[in-house]
Write a protein that holds these residues in place. Structure first.
Motif, PDB file in Angstrom:
ATOM      1  N   ILE A 112       0.863  -1.183   0.000  1.00  0.00           N
ATOM      2  CA  ILE A 112       0.000   0.000   0.000  1.00  0.00           C
ATOM      3  C   ILE A 112       0.899   1.232   0.000  1.00  0.00           C
ATOM      4  CG2 ILE A 112      -1.620   1.371   1.366  1.00  0.00           C
ATOM      5  CD1 ILE A 112      -3.005  -0.922   0.118  1.00  0.00           C
ATOM      6  N   VAL A 113       0.586   2.211  -0.838  1.00  0.00           N
ATOM      7  CA  VAL A 113       1.355   3.462  -0.859  1.00  0.00           C
ATOM      8  C   VAL A 113       0.422   4.622  -0.506  1.00  0.00           C
ATOM      9  CG1 VAL A 113       3.119   2.682  -2.462  1.00  0.00           C
ATOM     10  CG2 VAL A 113       1.027   3.671  -3.370  1.00  0.00           C
ATOM     11  N   THR A 114       0.975   5.566   0.236  1.00  0.00           N
ATOM     12  CA  THR A 114       0.230   6.744   0.673  1.00  0.00           C
ATOM     13  C   THR A 114       1.151   7.955   0.590  1.00  0.00           C
ATOM     14  OG1 THR A 114       0.911   6.558   2.990  1.00  0.00           O
ATOM     15  CG2 THR A 114      -1.057   5.316   2.323  1.00  0.00           C
ATOM     16  N   ASP A 115       0.637   9.123   0.965  1.00  0.00           N
ATOM     17  CA  ASP A 115       1.504  10.294   1.053  1.00  0.00           C
ATOM     18  C   ASP A 115       2.407  10.160   2.268  1.00  0.00           C
ATOM     19  OD1 ASP A 115       0.299  12.204   3.421  1.00  0.00           O
ATOM     20  OD2 ASP A 115      -1.259  11.010   2.430  1.00  0.00           O
ATOM     21  N   LYS A 116       3.436  10.982   2.331  1.00  0.00           N
ATOM     22  CA  LYS A 116       4.475  10.874   3.363  1.00  0.00           C
ATOM     23  C   LYS A 116       3.931  11.042   4.784  1.00  0.00           C
ATOM     24  CE  LYS A 116       8.703  10.308   1.662  1.00  0.00           C
ATOM     25  NZ  LYS A 116       9.609   9.243   2.170  1.00  0.00           N
ATOM     26  N   SER A 117       2.906  11.864   4.960  1.00  0.00           N
ATOM     27  CA  SER A 117       2.410  12.164   6.303  1.00  0.00           C
ATOM     28  C   SER A 117       1.427  11.127   6.831  1.00  0.00           C
ATOM     29  CB  SER A 117       1.737  13.547   6.316  1.00  0.00           C
ATOM     30  OG  SER A 117       0.600  13.541   5.464  1.00  0.00           O
ATOM     31  N   TYR A 118       1.082  10.140   6.030  1.00  0.00           N
ATOM     32  CA  TYR A 118       0.071   9.153   6.408  1.00  0.00           C
ATOM     33  C   TYR A 118       0.582   8.278   7.553  1.00  0.00           C
ATOM     34  CZ  TYR A 118      -4.085   6.305   5.440  1.00  0.00           C
ATOM     35  OH  TYR A 118      -5.298   5.685   5.516  1.00  0.00           O
ATOM     36  N   PRO A 119      -0.222   8.014   8.585  1.00  0.00           N
ATOM     37  CA  PRO A 119       0.219   7.152   9.698  1.00  0.00           C
ATOM     38  C   PRO A 119       0.537   5.746   9.197  1.00  0.00           C
ATOM     39  CG  PRO A 119      -1.812   8.327  10.238  1.00  0.00           C
ATOM     40  CD  PRO A 119      -1.589   8.535   8.781  1.00  0.00           C
ATOM     41  N   THR A 120       1.466   5.100   9.870  1.00  0.00           N
ATOM     42  CA  THR A 120       1.827   3.736   9.495  1.00  0.00           C
ATOM     43  C   THR A 120       0.626   2.811   9.615  1.00  0.00           C
ATOM     44  OG1 THR A 120       4.114   4.068  10.205  1.00  0.00           O
ATOM     45  CG2 THR A 120       3.345   1.796   9.999  1.00  0.00           C
ATOM     46  N   ILE A 121       0.392   2.031   8.576  1.00  0.00           N
ATOM     47  CA  ILE A 121      -0.755   1.116   8.560  1.00  0.00           C
ATOM     48  C   ILE A 121      -0.359  -0.181   9.255  1.00  0.00           C
ATOM     49  CG2 ILE A 121      -2.330  -0.212   7.086  1.00  0.00           C
ATOM     50  CD1 ILE A 121      -1.958   1.990   4.965  1.00  0.00           C
ATOM     51  N   THR A 122      -0.978  -0.463  10.391  1.00  0.00           N
ATOM     52  CA  THR A 122      -0.675  -1.684  11.149  1.00  0.00           C
ATOM     53  C   THR A 122      -1.749  -2.751  10.966  1.00  0.00           C
ATOM     54  OG1 THR A 122      -1.751  -0.735  13.102  1.00  0.00           O
ATOM     55  CG2 THR A 122       0.638  -0.428  12.889  1.00  0.00           C
ATOM     56  N   ASN A 123      -2.891  -2.342  10.429  1.00  0.00           N
ATOM     57  CA  ASN A 123      -3.992  -3.271  10.181  1.00  0.00           C
ATOM     58  C   ASN A 123      -4.749  -2.797   8.943  1.00  0.00           C
ATOM     59  OD1 ASN A 123      -6.705  -4.552  10.338  1.00  0.00           O
ATOM     60  ND2 ASN A 123      -5.908  -5.359  12.277  1.00  0.00           N
ATOM     61  N   ILE A 124      -5.029  -3.718   8.030  1.00  0.00           N
ATOM     62  CA  ILE A 124      -5.664  -3.300   6.790  1.00  0.00           C
ATOM     63  C   ILE A 124      -7.053  -2.714   7.008  1.00  0.00           C
ATOM     64  CG2 ILE A 124      -4.379  -4.902   5.341  1.00  0.00           C
ATOM     65  CD1 ILE A 124      -6.766  -6.754   5.365  1.00  0.00           C
ATOM     66  N   SER A 125      -7.666  -2.992   8.154  1.00  0.00           N
ATOM     67  CA  SER A 125      -8.982  -2.419   8.435  1.00  0.00           C
ATOM     68  C   SER A 125      -8.910  -0.900   8.546  1.00  0.00           C
ATOM     69  CB  SER A 125      -9.559  -3.014   9.723  1.00  0.00           C
ATOM     70  OG  SER A 125      -8.739  -2.689  10.839  1.00  0.00           O
ATOM     71  N   HIS A 126      -7.689  -0.357   8.774  1.00  0.00           N
ATOM     72  CA  HIS A 126      -7.510   1.091   8.855  1.00  0.00           C
ATOM     73  C   HIS A 126      -7.803   1.758   7.506  1.00  0.00           C
ATOM     74  CE1 HIS A 126      -4.499   0.448  12.409  1.00  0.00           C
ATOM     75  NE2 HIS A 126      -5.753   0.219  12.739  1.00  0.00           N
ATOM     76  N   LEU A 127      -7.861   0.944   6.431  1.00  0.00           N
ATOM     77  CA  LEU A 127      -8.102   1.490   5.099  1.00  0.00           C
ATOM     78  C   LEU A 127      -9.594   1.637   4.799  1.00  0.00           C
ATOM     79  CD1 LEU A 127      -5.445  -0.625   3.183  1.00  0.00           C
ATOM     80  CD2 LEU A 127      -5.273   1.791   3.780  1.00  0.00           C
ATOM     81  N   ASN A 128     -10.427   1.228   5.727  1.00  0.00           N
ATOM     82  CA  ASN A 128     -11.877   1.314   5.521  1.00  0.00           C
ATOM     83  C   ASN A 128     -12.297   2.776   5.354  1.00  0.00           C
ATOM     84  OD1 ASN A 128     -14.539   0.195   5.409  1.00  0.00           O
ATOM     85  ND2 ASN A 128     -14.895   0.995   7.465  1.00  0.00           N
ATOM     86  N   GLY A 129     -13.099   3.038   4.334  1.00  0.00           N
ATOM     87  CA  GLY A 129     -13.592   4.385   4.105  1.00  0.00           C
ATOM     88  C   GLY A 129     -12.630   5.301   3.396  1.00  0.00           C
ATOM     89  N   LYS A 130     -11.499   4.785   2.944  1.00  0.00           N
ATOM     90  CA  LYS A 130     -10.511   5.611   2.257  1.00  0.00           C
ATOM     91  C   LYS A 130     -10.769   5.642   0.749  1.00  0.00           C
ATOM     92  CE  LYS A 130      -8.440   6.230   6.165  1.00  0.00           C
ATOM     93  NZ  LYS A 130      -8.599   7.522   6.872  1.00  0.00           N
ATOM     94  N   THR A 131     -10.213   6.648   0.100  1.00  0.00           N
ATOM     95  CA  THR A 131     -10.277   6.745  -1.358  1.00  0.00           C
ATOM     96  C   THR A 131      -9.117   5.954  -1.953  1.00  0.00           C
ATOM     97  OG1 THR A 131     -11.328   8.920  -1.353  1.00  0.00           O
ATOM     98  CG2 THR A 131     -10.113   8.294  -3.341  1.00  0.00           C
ATOM     99  N   PHE A 132      -9.415   5.036  -2.842  1.00  0.00           N
ATOM    100  CA  PHE A 132      -8.386   4.218  -3.485  1.00  0.00           C
ATOM    101  C   PHE A 132      -8.160   4.709  -4.917  1.00  0.00           C
ATOM    102  CE2 PHE A 132      -9.280   1.547   0.047  1.00  0.00           C
ATOM    103  CZ  PHE A 132      -8.183   0.709   0.217  1.00  0.00           C
ATOM    104  N   LEU A 133      -6.905   4.823  -5.289  1.00  0.00           N
ATOM    105  CA  LEU A 133      -6.543   5.212  -6.649  1.00  0.00           C
ATOM    106  C   LEU A 133      -6.044   3.994  -7.417  1.00  0.00           C
ATOM    107  CD1 LEU A 133      -4.579   8.526  -5.961  1.00  0.00           C
ATOM    108  CD2 LEU A 133      -7.044   8.198  -6.233  1.00  0.00           C
ATOM    109  N   VAL A 134      -6.434   3.871  -8.678  1.00  0.00           N
ATOM    110  CA  VAL A 134      -5.967   2.782  -9.542  1.00  0.00           C
ATOM    111  C   VAL A 134      -5.559   3.379 -10.882  1.00  0.00           C
ATOM    112  CG1 VAL A 134      -7.444   1.046  -8.456  1.00  0.00           C
ATOM    113  CG2 VAL A 134      -8.290   2.300 -10.433  1.00  0.00           C
ATOM    114  N   SER A 135      -4.621   2.720 -11.576  1.00  0.00           N
ATOM    115  CA  SER A 135      -4.253   3.194 -12.909  1.00  0.00           C
ATOM    116  C   SER A 135      -5.385   2.900 -13.881  1.00  0.00           C
ATOM    117  CB  SER A 135      -2.956   2.523 -13.377  1.00  0.00           C
ATOM    118  OG  SER A 135      -3.112   1.113 -13.437  1.00  0.00           O
ATOM    119  N   SER A 136      -5.997   1.714 -13.720  1.00  0.00           N
ATOM    120  CA  SER A 136      -7.131   1.297 -14.550  1.00  0.00           C
ATOM    121  C   SER A 136      -7.994   0.336 -13.749  1.00  0.00           C
ATOM    122  CB  SER A 136      -6.638   0.622 -15.831  1.00  0.00           C
ATOM    123  OG  SER A 136      -7.696  -0.057 -16.483  1.00  0.00           O
TER     124      SER A 136
END
Length: 294
Positions: free
Chosen positions: A164-188
């Motif tokens: 998973i990649v985020t901006d530099k200031s993003y807190p360290t992800i210790t559990n994938i559930s922390h990604l709930n409700g986030k905006t996901f970017l994809v190339s396609s």
């Protein structure tokens, strides 16, 4: 049977409609209908079940469809073989998924020239590349594993890590559930990570994204990640040192962090040694940079 008749028949079967087939082949509808009737007269059988909403192949039509694909493929090989006798290099068309680092493409083109092959590369997503391959637009495609079927000849080239990649200031992800409700970017939305791995990620973490935004390319995706516009699931090997300085990489300690890349290729070439191409591509994917885990 004429090549033009077989091409018309295959196109009608694939579009399910004589009008659409005529548009795809840039022909008038009557021309397509005439070619289908000529085939039916020649074979003395009904090839299409014509309905109000379109056409579907009969049992005999399905048999012809399989043979027609092989005949059209051989005809294309013949044309290439004749054209290649006029050139110093054999031209090979290869489709490659966009998420691979640029040096893979450079190495493939350079090594191809050493072997007397002119490698023409097209970048795309797994779904579109495999579809184009099935229409004989490519000699081989390098795609995300898991989308080819028993009709394809394939070989695993690489097993790499998804992160998973985020901006530099993003807190360290210790559990994938922390990604709930986030905006996901994809190339396609048609790329392998979007079609399969995102589904696994969302299911495993009980994640419901706020939205999924299609960026169109990896450079645009990474630029928006650096600006804090969302998060993304990418191959670690696709992250260059320059990009890494602008974003934050989070390791996934879950079963779906493994991503495989495979080669799908034809086997019945008459004008060059397919094993030469396969071995050349395999050697390119032994580049130690692909195993970089920094």
């Amino acid at each position: 049977m004429k090549i033009s008749e077989l091409q018309a028949f295959v196109t009608v079967v694939e579009t399910g409609n004589i009008t659409l087939a005529a548009e795809r082949l840039n022909r008038v509808q009557s021309s397509i209908s005439h070619r289908i009737r000529s085939l039916e007269d020649n074979l003395d059988t009904l090839l299409l079940d014509r309905k109000t909403g379109g056409c579907i192949p009969t049992k005999q039509g399905l048999i012809l469809y399989e043979y027609a694909l092989k005949i059209l493929r051989l005809a294309e090989d013949c044309k290439k073989n004749i054209a290649n006798t006029k050139e110093n290099y054999l031209s090979i068309n290869v489709g490659i998924i966009e998420c691979l680092p640029p040096y893979i493409i450079t190495s493939l083109i350079n090594l191809g020239q050493e072997f007397g092959l002119n490698i023409n590369v097209t970048i795309g997503n797994t779904i579109s590349l495999l579809s184009a391959y099935d229409k004989n637009e490519f000699d081989a495609v390098i795609i995300g594993a898991g989308f080819s079927n028993e009709k394809h000849t394939s070989k695993i080239l690489l097993s790499t890590e998804l992160v998973i990649v985020t901006d530099k200031s993003y807190p360290t992800i210790t559990n994938i559930s922390h990604l709930n409700g986030k905006t996901f970017l994809v190339s396609s939305k048609q790329c392998a990570t979007s079609k399969r791995n995102f589904e696994m990620l969302f299911n495993a973490g009980n994640i419901k994204p706020e939205r999924v935004i299609e960026c169109g390319s990896y450079p645009v995706l990474f630029s928006n990640i650096a600006l804090g516009k969302g998060v993304a699931l990418v191959l670690r090997c696709s992250i260059s040192n320059e990009i890494k300085r602008k974003i934050k990489v989070h390791k996934l300690d879950t079963p779906f962090n493994d991503f495989k890349i495979e080669l799908v290729h034809h086997t019945n070439y008459s004008y060059f040694d397919i094993n030469k191409l396969i071995n050349m591509i395999i050697s390119v994917f032994q580049d130690p940079r692909l195993s970089y885990m920094g």
